[in-house]
Design an enzyme around this catalytic site. Structure first.
Site, PDB file in Angstrom:
ATOM      1  N   GLU A 196       0.963  -1.234  -0.115  1.00 41.64           N
ATOM      2  CA  GLU A 196      -0.062  -0.066   0.031  1.00 41.64           C
ATOM      3  C   GLU A 196       0.990   1.190  -0.043  1.00 41.64           C
ATOM      4  O   GLU A 196       1.992   1.302   0.696  1.00 41.64           O
ATOM      5  CB  GLU A 196      -0.768   0.011   1.316  1.00 41.64           C
ATOM      6  CG  GLU A 196      -2.027  -1.058   1.043  1.00 41.64           C
ATOM      7  CD  GLU A 196      -2.712  -0.956   2.348  1.00 41.64           C
ATOM      8  OE1 GLU A 196      -2.521  -0.135   3.311  1.00 41.64           O
ATOM      9  OE2 GLU A 196      -3.821  -1.634   2.611  1.00 41.64           O
ATOM     10  N   ARG A 213      -9.839   1.126 -47.408  1.00 41.70           N
ATOM     11  CA  ARG A 213      -9.808  -0.269 -47.125  1.00 41.70           C
ATOM     12  C   ARG A 213      -9.863  -0.861 -48.391  1.00 41.70           C
ATOM     13  O   ARG A 213     -10.685  -0.346 -49.343  1.00 41.70           O
ATOM     14  CB  ARG A 213     -10.979  -0.751 -46.162  1.00 41.70           C
ATOM     15  CG  ARG A 213     -10.815  -2.377 -45.916  1.00 41.70           C
ATOM     16  CD  ARG A 213     -11.827  -2.601 -45.043  1.00 41.70           C
ATOM     17  NE  ARG A 213     -11.739  -1.983 -43.885  1.00 41.70           N
ATOM     18  CZ  ARG A 213     -11.031  -2.611 -42.828  1.00 41.70           C
ATOM     19  NH1 ARG A 213     -10.567  -3.793 -43.037  1.00 41.70           N
ATOM     20  NH2 ARG A 213     -11.027  -2.064 -41.658  1.00 41.70           N
ATOM     21  N   LYS A 235      -7.978   6.714 -43.779  1.00 40.66           N
ATOM     22  CA  LYS A 235      -7.818   5.395 -44.037  1.00 40.66           C
ATOM     23  C   LYS A 235      -8.489   4.706 -45.157  1.00 40.66           C
ATOM     24  O   LYS A 235      -9.742   5.080 -45.501  1.00 40.66           O
ATOM     25  CB  LYS A 235      -8.104   4.631 -42.899  1.00 40.66           C
ATOM     26  CG  LYS A 235      -7.225   4.926 -41.546  1.00 40.66           C
ATOM     27  CD  LYS A 235      -7.774   4.074 -40.440  1.00 40.66           C
ATOM     28  CE  LYS A 235      -6.780   4.320 -39.344  1.00 40.66           C
ATOM     29  NZ  LYS A 235      -7.070   3.379 -38.022  1.00 40.66           N
ATOM     30  N   ARG A 276      -9.491   7.464 -22.340  1.00 38.85           N
ATOM     31  CA  ARG A 276      -9.949   6.688 -23.642  1.00 38.85           C
ATOM     32  C   ARG A 276     -10.983   5.906 -23.400  1.00 38.85           C
ATOM     33  O   ARG A 276     -11.842   5.397 -24.496  1.00 38.85           O
ATOM     34  CB  ARG A 276      -8.921   6.428 -24.348  1.00 38.85           C
ATOM     35  CG  ARG A 276      -7.855   7.467 -24.961  1.00 38.85           C
ATOM     36  CD  ARG A 276      -6.809   6.920 -25.771  1.00 38.85           C
ATOM     37  NE  ARG A 276      -5.695   6.181 -24.822  1.00 38.85           N
ATOM     38  CZ  ARG A 276      -4.812   5.507 -25.341  1.00 38.85           C
ATOM     39  NH1 ARG A 276      -4.582   5.282 -26.642  1.00 38.85           N
ATOM     40  NH2 ARG A 276      -4.021   5.057 -24.186  1.00 38.85           N
TER      41      ARG A 276
END
Length: 286
Positions: A35, A186, A184, A89
């Site tokens: 601790e 694809r 991006k 996040r």
């Protein structure tokens, strides 16, 4: 008094100098059972400004203890500066029965402070999770200071459209250059994902890839590799929060990054500029 967490000692000292406040000297101890105990034995004053990045679970506990310690020592006004907010996040639940971790952390912090200052939170909406007044501090502009003054036709690139504001802040502070972001793409047949700047060309230009945070470095190193292949003259990486976990630095350098610069919101070897001026403005607005 400025009260530093153990992960934010450089920033706290810079903030004390910037604001003229005295700097407390906390102690950070650990018991045999593991601790921790953070204390402020020399705290003396009504106002406490706690400066503590929460870059680990231990840092979260330490911050809660520092908040309680200054109250115990007589502080009547507590401001908590979170230079880097871990768990930010995790601002949504990933599935049934799972927490919104950013909300849980924000609620815990709110119990021990009168207000919070967050430096470049990854998601602005995390401010809504706190139960006390919150102000977001934008320290991105200070990243222009350590950049070379002779950048050739500079291009300030964000790794995605959401980080364009950070890239623009650095460009504006630098005084010249263009901004853009990676898109991006694809491949319908193979499913492979490729990234490329949306509009601007990189050939024969000095490129600064800018983001609010570099964590693992995977996304940014992929972007840097594209720039190198496209003939960028130099590629630099700049971020407010240089978390740089595991082998992130190696990934970036192997991809072709010439230099990494970050602020002291997370204290690393590349923390060559301080967020203190931006935080000072938020503490003592003109």
């Amino acid at each position: 008094m400025i009260v530093p967490g153990s992960s934010s000692q450089q920033l706290a000292a810079a903030l004390a100098e910037e604001t003229g406040r005295s700097l407390a000297t906390p102690t950070y101890d650990r018991f045999p059972d593991g601790e921790g105990l953070a204390a402020v034995p020399d705290f003396d004053g009504g106002e406490a400004v706690i400066v503590a990045a929460t870059d680990s679970d231990e840092a979260w506990v330490e911050l809660l203890q520092l908040q309680d310690a200054v109250r115990e020592a007589g502080a009547t006004d507590v401001t908590t500066v979170i230079p880097y907010m871990g768990y930010a996040r995790q601002d949504d639940s990933f599935g049934d029965g799972e927490p919104v971790s950013a909300r849980a952390m924000a609620r815990a912090i709110s119990t021990g402070t009168d207000r919070v200052r967050l430096v470049n939170p990854h998601e602005a909406t995390v401010a809504d999770f706190f139960d006390v007044p919150v102000e977001a501090v934008d320290a991105a502009g200070v990243l222009a200071e350590p950049l070379p003054t002779d950048l050739d036709d500079p291009l300030f690139l964000a790794p995605d459209e959401g980080a364009v504001g950070v890239a623009a802040a650095v460009r504006d502070a630098y005084g010249t250059g263009e901004t853009d972001y990676f898109e991006k793409h694809r491949d319908r047949e193979t499913g492979a994902v490729a990234v490329s700047p949306s509009d601007a060309t990189a050939a024969d230009r000095d490129v600064v890839v800018v983001d609010d945070i570099i964590a693992t470095g995977s996304t940014m190193s992929e972007s840097v590799a594209v720039l190198t292949d496209r003939g960028a003259a130099r590629v630099l990486a700049a971020c407010v929060h240089p978390v740089l976990a595991a082998n992130a630095v190696t990934k970036l350098r192997a991809a072709g990054v010439d230099r990494i610069v970050g602020t002291d919101t997370v204290e690393r070897g590349c923390s060559v500029v301080s967020a203190a001026p931006a935080v000072a403005d938020a503490l003592d607005p003109a």
